[in-house]
Design a protein around this motif. Structure first.
Motif, mmCIF file in Angstrom:
data_model
loop_
_atom_site.group_PDB
_atom_site.id
_atom_site.type_symbol
_atom_site.label_atom_id
_atom_site.label_comp_id
_atom_site.label_asym_id
_atom_site.label_seq_id
_atom_site.Cartn_x
_atom_site.Cartn_y
_atom_site.Cartn_z
ATOM 1 N N SER A 106 -0.195 3.254 -7.043
ATOM 2 C CA SER A 106 -1.505 3.258 -7.702
ATOM 3 C C SER A 106 -1.391 3.019 -9.202
ATOM 4 O O SER A 106 -2.393 3.070 -9.919
ATOM 5 C CB SER A 106 -2.223 4.582 -7.430
ATOM 6 O OG SER A 106 -1.464 5.658 -7.955
ATOM 7 N N THR A 107 -0.175 2.777 -9.674
ATOM 8 C CA THR A 107 0.057 2.434 -11.084
ATOM 9 C C THR A 107 1.020 1.249 -11.139
ATOM 10 O O THR A 107 1.637 0.892 -10.140
ATOM 11 C CB THR A 107 0.691 3.609 -11.870
ATOM 12 O OG1 THR A 107 2.038 3.795 -11.413
ATOM 13 C CG2 THR A 107 -0.110 4.893 -11.715
ATOM 14 N N LEU A 108 1.164 0.692 -12.321
ATOM 15 C CA LEU A 108 2.114 -0.393 -12.538
ATOM 16 C C LEU A 108 3.454 0.119 -13.067
ATOM 17 O O LEU A 108 4.338 -0.667 -13.376
ATOM 18 C CB LEU A 108 1.539 -1.397 -13.541
ATOM 19 C CG LEU A 108 0.364 -2.227 -13.046
ATOM 20 C CD1 LEU A 108 -0.288 -2.965 -14.207
ATOM 21 C CD2 LEU A 108 0.820 -3.206 -11.986
ATOM 22 N N ALA A 142 -6.574 2.308 -4.928
ATOM 23 C CA ALA A 142 -6.058 1.601 -6.103
ATOM 24 C C ALA A 142 -4.653 1.073 -5.852
ATOM 25 O O ALA A 142 -3.807 1.755 -5.264
ATOM 26 C CB ALA A 142 -6.058 2.536 -7.302
ATOM 27 N N ARG A 143 -4.434 -0.181 -6.323
ATOM 28 C CA ARG A 143 -3.140 -0.836 -6.159
ATOM 29 C C ARG A 143 -3.042 -1.988 -7.146
ATOM 30 O O ARG A 143 -4.049 -2.435 -7.681
ATOM 31 C CB ARG A 143 -2.951 -1.323 -4.727
ATOM 32 C CG ARG A 143 -3.982 -2.368 -4.316
ATOM 33 C CD ARG A 143 -4.138 -2.410 -2.817
ATOM 34 N NE ARG A 143 -5.150 -3.357 -2.398
ATOM 35 C CZ ARG A 143 -6.458 -3.106 -2.357
ATOM 36 N NH1 ARG A 143 -6.924 -1.954 -2.761
ATOM 37 N NH2 ARG A 143 -7.316 -4.013 -1.936
ATOM 38 N N PRO A 144 -1.838 -2.505 -7.380
ATOM 39 C CA PRO A 144 -1.674 -3.607 -8.328
ATOM 40 C C PRO A 144 -2.301 -4.914 -7.853
ATOM 41 O O PRO A 144 -2.317 -5.230 -6.665
ATOM 42 C CB PRO A 144 -0.153 -3.754 -8.441
ATOM 43 C CG PRO A 144 0.383 -2.409 -8.081
ATOM 44 C CD PRO A 144 -0.545 -1.942 -6.983
ATOM 45 N N SER A 187 -9.218 -1.501 -6.951
ATOM 46 C CA SER A 187 -9.468 -0.923 -5.638
ATOM 47 C C SER A 187 -10.643 -1.651 -5.008
ATOM 48 O O SER A 187 -11.425 -2.299 -5.694
ATOM 49 C CB SER A 187 -9.770 0.579 -5.747
ATOM 50 O OG SER A 187 -10.923 0.784 -6.538
ATOM 51 N N CYS A 199 -11.693 -2.933 -11.463
ATOM 52 C CA CYS A 199 -10.357 -3.235 -11.973
ATOM 53 C C CYS A 199 -10.169 -2.705 -13.384
ATOM 54 O O CYS A 199 -11.110 -2.622 -14.148
ATOM 55 C CB CYS A 199 -10.136 -4.746 -12.021
ATOM 56 S SG CYS A 199 -10.529 -5.553 -10.500
ATOM 57 N N ASP A 249 -4.448 -9.536 -4.568
ATOM 58 C CA ASP A 249 -3.844 -8.284 -4.142
ATOM 59 C C ASP A 249 -2.325 -8.456 -4.055
ATOM 60 O O ASP A 249 -1.820 -9.147 -3.172
ATOM 61 C CB ASP A 249 -4.430 -7.898 -2.784
ATOM 62 C CG ASP A 249 -4.019 -6.521 -2.326
ATOM 63 O OD1 ASP A 249 -2.900 -6.067 -2.654
ATOM 64 O OD2 ASP A 249 -4.817 -5.901 -1.610
ATOM 65 N N GLY A 277 -2.904 -5.714 -13.275
ATOM 66 C CA GLY A 277 -3.794 -4.568 -13.418
ATOM 67 C C GLY A 277 -3.856 -3.791 -12.126
ATOM 68 O O GLY A 277 -3.176 -4.103 -11.149
ATOM 69 N N ILE A 278 -4.662 -2.748 -12.138
ATOM 70 C CA ILE A 278 -4.875 -1.903 -10.968
ATOM 71 C C ILE A 278 -6.316 -2.099 -10.524
ATOM 72 O O ILE A 278 -7.225 -2.124 -11.337
ATOM 73 C CB ILE A 278 -4.618 -0.426 -11.321
ATOM 74 C CG1 ILE A 278 -3.167 -0.223 -11.739
ATOM 75 C CG2 ILE A 278 -4.989 0.497 -10.177
ATOM 76 C CD1 ILE A 278 -2.133 -0.541 -10.679
#
Length: 149
Positions: free
Chosen positions: A73-75, A38-40, A32, A123, A50, A29-30
């Motif tokens: 910021s995305t998967l 935001a990150r995976p 922050s 999340c 993280d 998921g994403i």
């Protein structure tokens, strides 16, 4: 070959017995935190691992993806690598999170659902088999279903 969905597998991360996210179910998921965008990440119990930190340590190298995939910021880039890469990363995460593993420490985890946690986070998770997102909230009703987009 290591299989993260082995029902006998346990983790060094404390996971409540009624958790939707034991070591056998590690959803990508994403997320922050207050200090980072935001990150995976991947959920385990009441924590988020993280993936940018784990990748920066070199622990996800040679699995069919790039470190940069986990800085986005995305998967999209990571998922775009295909099932073989996502399965390899999930199995590697299982190895890193299993009881007795020593490569990671709890400092790489963000805890959700606590008042004033050290690393508060929000999340969203999207499973490939359903268009539902789960948003982790820092309220007593920790999980809320949010329609996918």
């Amino acid at each position: 070959m290591f299989e993260v969905n082995n029902p006998e597998l346990t983790s060094w991360v404390r996971v409540p017995a009624d958790s939707d996210f034991p070591i056998q179910n590690l959803p990508f998921g994403i997320f922050s935190t207050a200090d980072r965008s935001a990150r995976p990440g991947v959920a385990i119990g009441e924590h988020i691992l993280d993936l940018a930190d784990v990748a920066a340590m070199g622990l996800l190298d040679d699995l069919g993806c790039d470190r940069e995939d986990f800085e986005a910021s995305t998967l999209n880039a990571f998922i775009g690598r295909g099932k073989q890469a996502t399965r390899a990363v999930r199995n590697r995460l299982g190895e890193l999170l299993q009881s007795g593993a020593t490569e990671l420490s709890s400092s790489r985890l963000s805890r959700v659902g606590e008042p004033n946690p050290k690393r508060p986070c929000t999340c969203r998770f999207k499973w490939a088999t359903t268009p539902i997102f789960i948003r982790v909230k820092t309220t007593p009703a920790m999980w809320e279903d949010v329609p996918g987009s």
